[in-house]
Every structure is written in structure tokens, then in C-alpha cells.
Enzyme design. Structure first.
Site, PDB file in Angstrom:
ATOM      1  N   LYS A 182       0.861  -1.180   0.000  1.00 42.97           N
ATOM      2  CA  LYS A 182       0.000   0.000   0.000  1.00 42.97           C
ATOM      3  C   LYS A 182       0.895   1.226   0.000  1.00 42.97           C
ATOM      4  CE  LYS A 182      -3.809   2.305   2.251  1.00 42.97           C
ATOM      5  NZ  LYS A 182      -4.805   2.277   3.314  1.00 42.97           N
TER       6      LYS A 182
ATOM      7  N   LYS B 287      -2.146  -1.767  -3.942  1.00 47.02           N
ATOM      8  CA  LYS B 287      -2.962  -0.557  -3.926  1.00 47.02           C
ATOM      9  C   LYS B 287      -2.078   0.672  -3.924  1.00 47.02           C
ATOM     10  CE  LYS B 287      -6.240   1.632  -0.875  1.00 47.02           C
ATOM     11  NZ  LYS B 287      -6.899   1.575   0.384  1.00 47.02           N
TER      12      LYS B 287
HETATM   13  C1  PBG Z   1      -7.432   3.183   5.008  1.00 47.48           C
HETATM   14  C2  PBG Z   1      -7.824   3.126   3.562  1.00 47.48           C
HETATM   15  C3  PBG Z   1      -7.671   4.124   2.590  1.00 47.48           C
HETATM   16  C4  PBG Z   1      -8.227   3.628   1.409  1.00 47.48           C
HETATM   17  C5  PBG Z   1      -8.707   2.359   1.690  1.00 47.48           C
HETATM   18  N1  PBG Z   1      -8.426   2.065   3.021  1.00 47.48           N
HETATM   19  C6  PBG Z   1      -7.188   5.508   2.688  1.00 47.48           C
HETATM   20  C7  PBG Z   1      -5.808   5.847   3.022  1.00 47.48           C
HETATM   21  O1  PBG Z   1      -4.942   5.004   3.186  1.00 47.48           O
HETATM   22  O2  PBG Z   1      -5.594   7.045   3.146  1.00 47.48           O
HETATM   23  C8  PBG Z   1      -8.276   4.344   0.109  1.00 47.48           C
HETATM   24  C9  PBG Z   1      -9.265   3.849  -0.881  1.00 47.48           C
HETATM   25  C10 PBG Z   1      -9.476   4.753  -2.032  1.00 47.48           C
HETATM   26  O3  PBG Z   1      -8.794   5.784  -2.177  1.00 47.48           O
HETATM   27  O4  PBG Z   1     -10.357   4.448  -2.841  1.00 47.48           O
HETATM   28  N2  PBG Z   1      -8.544   2.857   5.829  1.00 47.48           N
END
Ligand code: PBG
Length: 342
Positions: free
Chosen positions: A216, A268
């Protein structure tokens, strides 16, 4: 793959005129039927997962302005969206809870309250769809903390890894009890998969799966999501999310998550990280997912609203790129709509 190249001739050049006029890749592109038959990658509704937002204390769905077509659901409209996803043949739904502002605090208590919005929504959705849809929940504190970070802060204001793991363990058990089939730990704390797995097993939830947000990256493309979950974040997540400059780091995260017992792994965002997705698809012995995030969605919707690109073609192209890179599962805000178009 080895290619047959006549001796002494070098690779086949552009045709015609390249020396091999009978070698014509275009033959396989001549008709829609031919293109359909030779297509190497196809999408199936069952591999699509719909991310959804459910917000406490609202009577009507609230549109997310930076994600045209996406709303923060009420508990009622979320049930409808889940039923619609089942009808479209979508594989799963990933639920994000948005608490009332006054319920946010330093440790994200609403995330572990059995009557917190996410837990209520999980019960609602399981009541609506039973086992017909794989029901997943985001396991992270950022939606519930008043500082907006994914974990608990120490005295210096840094995200405390190990204290946060304890909170994730509690969240995991509460979400499992509310009926989640699959938990998606997304906070990027070290050891989160092993820690949550142990907590679930100890509480008798051996059947609840973990879909690890394994790679991530810190990303500008999360922007619209922060509106969607009414994020309170002021700074950034660079001390826990990955640096876009690195790919070995993702390999290391993959080794750890697999060793800790991840049932599925995810990359992601999607589009800017197709190389990482390909690496995972080659290495992992569990299903590999990709999350086409909010900013990727917004980018396509905004350009098509301006008439700059063909919306449906662009969406199909991005989804197909994930398949080509090796994804088995795709989280996309277009899941229900596109399941109907495949
Ligand atoms: C954290 C989380 C995020 C997203 C999914 N889970 C946000 C982040 O890390 O700031 C982002 C999903 C998206 O942008 O569609 N709970």
C-alpha cells in the site's frame, strides 16, 4: 516465450515491407468475432469487489463530490446496494464505516464499538445477502480517529505500531462477530496480519479470512477517499505507507504477509503500480487482488465528464490492464455497473 525467427534474419520487422509480408498479426484483429475469440484476458463479475461507504446519522445518501456516482450510504441504501451487487453477480463488497464526527476520538473507539456504524452495517448486509456475496470490512482506525491516522499516536505524535496492533486485534474480533467474512487490514502496521490472525483464532473465528493490503503506497490518488470517509487527517501517512520509489519493499511486505497467514494479498493503488501487481501475481500462492482507488475512479470520471475520453472504454481498458498484469480480484467502484456489462 521463444519465437521462431528464420536463421540470419533478425526479428520479424514491421509488415508489409519488413521482409516477412506473410507474417501478419493483423489477421487476428479483423472482425469482432475474431478479436473476441483470441482475447487472452476476460473479466468476470465474480472477481469484482465493490467498495462502499456507510455513514452514521444521515437519512439520505450523501453524494461524494469528488467521486461522481458514488455516495455515502445510509444503512438502508447500503442494503439495497448490496442486493443489487448480488443481482449483478459481483463477487464481494468491501464496507467502510463513517462515524459521526462527535464519535471520533484518539483511539478510534467507534471502530470497536459493537454498535458502531461499521458493525451495524455488517449485520445489516449479512442479513440482506447472507452468504450470497462475500462480505468484507476495512480493518483500520483512520475513519474513527479524531486525528485521522491509521493507528494510535504516542506522546510525540508518532503512530505507535504495537499499541495499534492491539486495537486492530479488538477490531477484528468485533467485525467477525458482526458477520464479516473477510477482514481487510489496511493500516500498514508491521505484524498486523499475524497479530490479527492470532486474535481471530483465539476468539474462535478460524473461518474468517484476511485480505491483506500488502503493498500500500503513499498516494495522491487517495484524495477523493478522504472526502468519502470525512477524514480528519492533517499530515500524511509516509511513515507507514510505502514510498512510490521502492519495489523491493513490496516484495518484503509480501513475504511477511504470506508468512503471517494472509489468505489473499492486495496491491494498492492499481494503475500506477502494475509492475508490483505483476510481481505479486508471479510470486504469491494465494489470490492476488488490486484496488482501483478513489483517485483512479475520479480521474476517469472527470475526464469523461469533460468529453476528453470515452468513459466506458477507458474503464474497460483499466480493468483489463489489471487482468493482464495478473490480478485475480479487482476492487473497483464500478463493480456493480460493469458486472452488468461484461
Ligand atoms: C485506510 C484506507 C484508505 C483507502 C482504503 N483504506 C485511505 C488511506 O490510506 O488514506 C483508500 C481507498 C481509495 O482511495 O479508494 N482505511
Amino acid at each position: 516465450m521463444t519465437e521462431h525467427v528464420p536463421a540470419g534474419s533478425g526479428p520479424a520487422g514491421p509488415v508489409p515491407g519488413g521482409g516477412f509480408p506473410s507474417v501478419r498479426p493483423r489477421r487476428l484483429r479483423t472482425t469482432p468475432a475474431m478479436r473476441r475469440m483470441v482475447a487472452e484476458h476476460r473479466l468476470h463479475p465474480a472477481e469484482l469487489i465493490l467498495p462502499v461507504f456507510v455513514r452514521a446519522g444521515i437519512d439520505e445518501p450523501v453524494p461524494v463530490s469528488s467521486m461522481p456516482g458514488v455516495v455515502q450510504h445510509t444503512r438502508e441504501t447500503l442494503k439495497k446496494a448490496a442486493a443489487e451487487a448480488v443481482r449483478a453477480g459481483v463477487g464481494g463488497i468491501m464496507i467502510f464505516g463513517v462515524p459521526e464526527e462527535r464519535d471520533k476520538d484518539a483511539v478510534g473507539s467507534a471502530g470497536t464499538d459493537p454498535d458502531g456504524i461499521l458493525q451495524l452495517a455488517l449485520r445489516d448486509v449479512r442479513g440482506e445477502v447472507g452468504d450470497d456475496l462475500v462480505v468484507m470490512s476495512d480493518l483500520c482506525l483512520d475513519e474513527f480517529t479524531d486525528h485521522g491516522h491509521c493507528g494510535v499516536l504516542d506522546a510525540q505524535g508518532r503512530v505507535d505500531n504495537d499499541v495499534t496492533l492491539e486495537r486492530y486485534a479488538e477490531m477484528a474480533v468485533v467485525q467477525a462477530e458482526a458477520g464479516s467474512h473477510v477482514l481487510g487490514p489496511s493500516g500498514m502496521m508491521d505484524g498486523q496480519i499475524g497479530h490479527v490472525r492470532r486474535a481471530l483464532d483465539e476468539a474462535g473465528h478460524q473461518d474468517v479470512s484476511l485480505f491483506a493490503y500488502t503493498a500500500k503506497y503513499t498516494s495522491a490518488f487517495y484524495g477523493p477517499f478522504r472526502e468519502a470517509v470525512a477524514s480528519s487527517l492533517k499530515g500524511d501517512r509516509k511513515t507507514y505507507q510505502q514510498d512510490p520509489a521502492n519495489s523491493r519493499d513490496a516484495q518484503r511486505e509480501l513475504s511477511l504477509d504470506l508468512a503471517e497467514g494472509a489468505d489473499m494479498v492486495m496491491v494498492k493503488p492499481g494503475l500506477p503500480y502494475l509492475d508490483i501487481l505483476r510481481d505479486f501475481a508471479e510470486r504469491a500462492d494465494v489470490p492476488v487482488g488490486v484496488y482501483q482507488i478513489s483517485g483512479e475512479y475520479a480521474m476517469v470520471e472527470a475526464a469523461s465528464q469533460n468529453g476528453w475520453i470515452d468513459r466506458d472504454q477507458a474503464i474497460m481498458e483499466t480493468l483489463t490492464s489489471f487482468k493482464r498484469a495478473g490480478a485475480n480480484l479487482i476492487l473497483t467502484y464500478w463493480a456493480t455497473e460493469f458486472a452488468g456489462k461484461l
